[in-house]
Design an enzyme around this catalytic site. Sequence first.
Site, PDB file in Angstrom:
ATOM      1  N   LYS A 141       0.830  -1.203   0.000  1.00 22.36           N
ATOM      2  CA  LYS A 141       0.000   0.000   0.000  1.00 22.36           C
ATOM      3  C   LYS A 141       0.865   1.254   0.000  1.00 22.36           C
ATOM      4  O   LYS A 141       1.974   1.255   0.511  1.00 22.36           O
ATOM      5  CB  LYS A 141      -0.878   0.049   1.258  1.00 22.36           C
ATOM      6  CG  LYS A 141      -2.035  -0.890   1.275  1.00 22.36           C
ATOM      7  CD  LYS A 141      -2.858  -0.635   2.539  1.00 22.36           C
ATOM      8  CE  LYS A 141      -4.105  -1.474   2.582  1.00 22.36           C
ATOM      9  NZ  LYS A 141      -4.891  -1.189   3.798  1.00 22.36           N
TER      10      LYS A 141
ATOM     11  N   SER B 114     -10.824   4.794   5.001  1.00 15.32           N
ATOM     12  CA  SER B 114      -9.650   5.663   4.980  1.00 15.32           C
ATOM     13  C   SER B 114      -9.349   6.128   3.566  1.00 15.32           C
ATOM     14  O   SER B 114      -8.978   7.284   3.351  1.00 15.32           O
ATOM     15  CB  SER B 114      -8.450   4.931   5.582  1.00 15.32           C
ATOM     16  OG  SER B 114      -8.676   4.670   6.940  1.00 15.32           O
TER      17      SER B 114
ATOM     18  N   ARG C 240     -18.753  -3.040   7.856  1.00 14.61           N
ATOM     19  CA  ARG C 240     -19.637  -2.034   7.277  1.00 14.61           C
ATOM     20  C   ARG C 240     -20.657  -2.660   6.336  1.00 14.61           C
ATOM     21  O   ARG C 240     -21.703  -2.077   6.083  1.00 14.61           O
ATOM     22  CB  ARG C 240     -18.819  -1.008   6.497  1.00 14.61           C
ATOM     23  CG  ARG C 240     -17.850  -0.228   7.335  1.00 14.61           C
ATOM     24  CD  ARG C 240     -16.883   0.526   6.482  1.00 14.61           C
ATOM     25  NE  ARG C 240     -16.078  -0.456   5.745  1.00 14.61           N
ATOM     26  CZ  ARG C 240     -15.127  -0.149   4.869  1.00 14.61           C
ATOM     27  NH1 ARG C 240     -14.871   1.093   4.596  1.00 14.61           N
ATOM     28  NH2 ARG C 240     -14.438  -1.096   4.268  1.00 14.61           N
TER      29      ARG C 240
END
Length: 157
Positions: A41, A128, A91
Site C-alpha cells: 500500500k 480511509s 460495514r
Amino acid sequence: MRRAVCPGSFDPIHNGHLEVIARAANLFDEVIVAVSTNYAKKYRFSEEERLEIAAETLGSLAGVSVLPMGHGLLAEFCREHGANAIVKGLRSVQDYQYELPMAVMNRHLTGVETVFLAADNSYTHLSSSLIKEVAALGGDIAGFVPSAVLKRMDALR
C-alpha cells in the site's frame, strides 16, 4: 483478563474506527490498537505518524493502548500479547466476506477468536481511502475524522 486486538493500518484513523474501538473497550478489559503496515500500500502517513495520531486520539479511552504490529501474522501478535480476541468492524456484507476467511485462519493458527462488530449506520460509508480522496480534492472531512487527523491532513494541503 480479557484482552482484544483491533488491527488496522489506520491511514488515517477515522470516526468509524473510533466507534468500533470504543465499543470494544466496553467489551474487553484491555484493547490493543495494532497499527500495521502493508508494504504493497501507499500510505499518506508514516507508521510513526499513524501511531502518534492513534495514541493522541485514543489516549482518553481507559484500557486502550496503541502498538505497532510489526512484521508477521496477526495471530502471532495476539499470542505474543496475550490477546484472546480480534475485533473487526463490519460495514457491509463485502467486509464480512473479506474478513471471514482470515478469522477462520487466525483461529486455526493460534486459537484466537474474531469478534465482528457491525458499524454504526452513520459510519458505514467511511473508509480511509475515501477520506484521503475527499481531502485530496479539497472536500471537508472534519465530520469524519478526529482533530489529530484533521490537523495533519490540513497541513498536507
